[in-house]
Design a protein around this motif. Structure first.
Motif: not given
Length: 229
Positions: A20-21, A71-72, A102-104, A150-152
């Motif tokens: 994630x990071x 933020x992962x 962030x991710x996930x 932005x979010x993943x």
């Protein structure tokens, strides 16, 4: 002539999903002028959900103002949402940062910090329905942008997310160059990478695995949101 660094901070906590990071880190560290901070409550190595441990470079209390906060996610999100020092850091930096990302399931930490209300966002597919509890507008996509947010989606979407952010910061040509440098040209051996394409039996087994975790996750999220209200 001095050049002001572009400070990027990755928020670390125990039991993050390392990809994630580390995926976004690999991409965003190529940004010219980037100054990377791996930020945690203490300087103790952070445990990921695999064998890897990660040494922070700075503590929450010592971190300079960030231009971009990321933020992962990971199974450690449940505890992280209840960590007042972590949530206060994300809220404080997120209010001032040029980009909030962030991710996930890291998206839920942004939500616990009060940064998602009325904003379009995404997260890992298994947790997507819970986004509404944060006040976000859930969108099913690998990368979602809403202004400076932005979010993943889940895990590997972090690379797509980071290339999207890099294009915003340095232009498409720079992002395409990094994509080529890291040879990001996915050709997975199976079509099981999305609930929409996974075989029914695989989807059912995977949903059952996450289903065992969702009650505790939902309780932690609700407690975190109640603490901010």
């Amino acid at each position: 002539m001095t050049t002001t660094p572009f400070r990027i901070g990755f928020v670390l906590f125990d039991h993050i999903t390392q990809l994630d990071f580390t995926g976004p880190l690999q991409v965003l560290s190529r940004l010219p002028g980037a100054e990377i901070h791996l930020v945690a409550k203490s300087m103790e190595p952070v445990r990921t959900d695999g064998v890897l441990t990660v040494p922070p470079t700075t503590r929450f209390d010592d971190c300079p103002p960030l231009e971009l906060i990321c933020v992962p996610g990971g199974f450690g999100v449940n505890a992280a949402m209840g960590d007042a020092a972590l949530i206060d850091f994300v809220a404080r930096q997120g209010r001032e940062a040029r980009y909030v990302t962030s991710v996930c399931t890291g998206t839920f930490i942004l939500g616990a910090a009060g940064l998602l209300k009325g904003r379009r966002a995404t997260t890992h597919w298994a947790y997507h329905e819970a986004l509404a509890l944060t006040g976000a507008i859930p969108v099913k996509a690998r990368v979602v942008r809403d202004g400076n947010l932005f979010t993943g989606g889940g895990v590997t979407a972090g690379i797509d997310f980071a290339l999207t952010v890099l294009a915003e910061l340095a232009g498409e040509d720079a992002a395409k160059s990094v994509q080529l440098l890291i040879e990001y040209n996915p050709a997975p051996p199976f079509t099981a990478g999305s609930p929409d394409t996974a075989p029914a039996d695989i989807l059912a087994r995977t949903k059952a695995r996450y289903g065992e975790r969702l009650p505790a996750f939902n309780a932690a999220l609700q407690a975190a949101m109640d603490a901010r209200s």
